[in-house]
Write an enzyme that holds these catalytic residues in place. Structure first.
Site, PDB file in Angstrom:
ATOM      1  N   GLY A 270       3.267   0.549  -3.881  1.00 28.96           N
ATOM      2  CA  GLY A 270       2.794   0.767  -2.511  1.00 28.96           C
ATOM      3  C   GLY A 270       2.866   2.218  -2.068  1.00 28.96           C
ATOM      4  N   HIS A 271       2.352   2.476  -0.900  1.00 30.01           N
ATOM      5  CA  HIS A 271       2.277   3.848  -0.398  1.00 30.01           C
ATOM      6  C   HIS A 271       3.662   4.422  -0.160  1.00 30.01           C
ATOM      7  CE1 HIS A 271       2.254   1.159   3.063  1.00 30.01           C
ATOM      8  NE2 HIS A 271       2.623   2.124   3.837  1.00 30.01           N
ATOM      9  N   ASN A 272       3.776   5.688  -0.500  1.00 30.85           N
ATOM     10  CA  ASN A 272       4.992   6.472  -0.279  1.00 30.85           C
ATOM     11  C   ASN A 272       6.159   6.085  -1.185  1.00 30.85           C
ATOM     12  OD1 ASN A 272       3.506   6.525   2.557  1.00 30.85           O
ATOM     13  ND2 ASN A 272       4.726   8.377   2.370  1.00 30.85           N
TER      14      ASN A 272
ATOM     15  N   SER B  59       7.188   2.702   0.501  1.00 27.40           N
ATOM     16  CA  SER B  59       8.355   3.573   0.622  1.00 27.40           C
ATOM     17  C   SER B  59       9.570   3.113  -0.174  1.00 27.40           C
ATOM     18  CB  SER B  59       8.756   3.726   2.101  1.00 27.40           C
ATOM     19  OG  SER B  59       7.683   4.255   2.842  1.00 27.40           O
TER      20      SER B  59
END
Lengths: 345, 345, 345
Positions: B242-244, B262
């Site tokens: 996922g993002h980050n 994250s």
């Protein structure tokens, strides 16, 4: 031989050796789910519990059995022994599969030493590598990548955007849906001073006759030898088959399921969705594992399993029932202790 | 420097500083798993439990250690200190990776402002966007999409049909297998009167040196900043990052695993198959999570976890053992109650 | 109307009807996460717990509310009622989405009878089949496959390498990310004497307005009728939606989730990552299922569920708490038995 709609109910009855009840001139132009069937539609009725639905319908043509015939004059019936199968044959005339052009599209690239039978379709933007052979009647639809030395049998459909990497072997009448990648590297590493180093994956993948692989699956090549998927096995979408797996014939693997390396499924194994099997697990013939189940140990055949770790489904259901009673157990245990003057340490 | 088969057992021994036992003229043409090794094959033998297998073989050339040398005159042995590694070097000569043409294929499209080193391969039907830079020795195989302003280092292999979206950055010696999508939008929304509205995902993805990403993975770009995959990390198929997310170096993520936004994996974390980690979870250095495990809370390093929610594996195995005893607990509790005249309410 | 960076803090305040505090000449060239904001950056501050971070920053421009204004003379503030939303609008100017050329790329193939609005983009190596219609403003990026008779509305973005199979229907403002396959066959078979035989999947897929589908998903076509995804629903990566599923409006499906056939999600359902729902399951309006949860039975709306089988989260957390006490229960039970002179059989 080919079915051509529209056709009358009478013609349909004749074609499938059925008995006609009602208006034989009624035309069938389309197929429908039972509950939505209306004028011009063919539907099938094979389970008694839908008799109410049938009573409310009109104008449609219904495939059903002698036993299930319902008194409804607004319908025409064609009585056959296997309504669902006959319905399937009619429905198949609405198939959406791209037909292909039986030629190499001018926008495809086929390397010089590839052997493509004369009636094969190779769609736009598809690539076929050196030394690959494609059997007659097979359709390679657009955007496919076929690496070097790939063998593909007859009458296969390789849907748009499939990757068949070098050296993999595909049988006859195999269907592979979009986005699937066959013959990518297995996942194996050796620790070295310089970090993890890939173990060369130089085996191949062998996909047998009549296999069906859904969309966006990954079937890894073997380290040595071949990852094998046996005849007639059906695989849903987003399924992962690790390197060196040996899948038997007529297995069913539902969506999201993952097999680690060297898993053995004997024939007729059924895995629900999101099942996970660990390295070297062997699952016996005819075993079934319920969705989201997982195991790292072998499972015997002809049983149904569930849970992580997977146990016979009777056992896992019993465990779930007792787990719900845990607060009750806790309370009753404390009561006994207090009655006996025990300290609940 | 390059290994060229066929070669004799004697030449092989000399090449790898091994000791030859048996017929040095025997030729090696192929590599094989130990149990299938025959004439022309090289195999390796590194674990004593396979000694029976070795006794039954003939005609093959075997890599093994001085300690494991077996009396079998039908075999030729090359004794080395690390048979599996030497075997890997020989096996690598059978590598299936497409070699590329060290040029831009006439059927590829490379935008004018892209900077492609002279010896880079860009395969048929691949696209390279404006402002992108591709380092020397890198192979972009057919059907790849490289967006604008993408940086790719040296000696990478981008397998057929990979998507590297705009602005992502790839280190050196990175392998990305087919179907993987790097730099798609992270999954973040704000509720508004007009329904959910996407939070702009304008960060990027940074993939460090020697990373390996399997087939059909998705590595989302960061909302701001960068999703990062540290050096030497190896990712299997169908993995979602996922993002980050911040993934450390030399981690291993097995197939089907998913990381929400994250997530932080410190170095050398190992995740089994189908593991799921919730938003902002941090997993400490060297921690391992067994297949199908999941957590929404942080886990300390240098421990092995299992289950959902994931707990130290000792604990989860103990819980599983006791769960099987629940019917027994239930029965015994009822017996005590009945003996004490308690009502089981 | 369009926002153009760089712009001064004063211009920003005016544009969004905000109150300026500090140096209005300060320029905004980029957006940043709060903790990394420096000269030239715009960031937003909307939660009090980050006040320490804000105190340490300098040189940046901060969007915040009147209530959260912090005394920090090194910063410029623009006070607005919804900092995150304004920030999002500015951030969107850095969007990475390929803009498209508003024309059919010479390297694309569009069949003669396809109807493509004049301002539509069709990227290199994309294919559009016969009878398909693409509404104005829509971008079909490179490497897409659009089958025959596909309907696509206005202002959609179909990212590189999406497959939309024949006859599927896409609404307006729909975003479909790379690798996703829409309208592949549902997974249904009939046993016959000759093995499993595919039930023809001749229905379609209907994707409504404002839907967003992530990367490498699979949305299968219905057997009959349509698999439907309601308006405003957002789907993450690697999600599987089986044939005939009916997904309501404004639902959220996180990565790795799988829906078997004919699942019904009412409106505003939220599914965490790796959730699995069995055939014909119905989930009520506003229900939420935590990550890795699974069920084969219906779930009522407006509740949160977790576990496999999924139960109300309160219940599953309680069960998990008691499971940890099992060793304790076991020990205490044995103590009672021994005190009462019971044999622990």
């Amino acid at each position: 031989m080919d079915l051509q709609l529209p056709m009358t109910a009478a013609a349909l009855a004749q074609r499938f050796n059925g008995r006609l009840v009602g208006d034989g001139h009624r035309e069938v132009c389309a197929v429908s789910a039972l509950e939505h069937a209306g004028a011009g539609d063919l539907a099938f009725y094979q389970q008694k519990r839908f008799s109410e639905t049938v009573r409310d319908l009109k104008d449609a043509v219904l495939l059903t059995t002698e036993e299930l015939l319902v008194a409804n004059e607004a319908l025409t019936f064609v009585l056959v022994s296997n309504p669902q199968r006959i319905f399937g044959e009619v429905a198949a005339t609405f198939n959406w599969y791209p037909r292909g052009d039986q030629r190499v599209d001018p926008l495809a690239k086929v390397e010089a030493s590839a052997q493509v039978s004369p009636d094969v379709s190779v769609g736009a933007f598809s690539y076929v590598g050196n030394g690959s052979r494609i059997g007659k009647g097979t359709r390679i639809l657009p955007h496919c990548y076929i690496g070097d030395d790939v063998q593909i049998g007859e009458d296969c459909i390789v849907f748009p955007r499939v990757v068949l990497n070098a050296r993999v072997s595909i049988g006859n009448r195999v269907h592979i849906f979009s986005g699937t990648v066959v013959g990518s590297d297995g996942f194996g590493f050796l620790p070295t001073e310089a970090g993890l180093r890939a173990v060369p994956q130089i085996g191949t993948v062998e996909i047998c006759d009549d296999v069906r692989i859904g969309a966006n699956c990954t079937i890894d090549r073997a380290t040595l030898g071949a990852t094998r998927i046996g005849p007639g096995t059906k695989i849903d979408n987003l399924v992962h088959v690790g390197h060196n797996c040996q899948i038997g014939s007529h297995c069913i693997l539902c969506a999201g399921t993952g097999l680690a390396g060297s898993v053995i499924l004997e024939d007729e194994v059924i895995l629900g969705g999101q099942v996970g099997l660990g390295d070297h697990v062997r699952v016996g013939r005819g075993a079934q594992i319920g969705s989201q189940g997982g195991t790292t140990t072998n499972l015997k055949g002809n049983q149904t399993y569930w849970g992580t770790p997977a146990v016979p489904v009777k056992e896992s259901l019993s465990t779930f029932r007792f787990m719900k009673k845990l607060p009750d157990i806790w309370r009753r245990l404390a009561r006994l202790e207090s009655r006996l003057g025990e300290e609940p340490t």
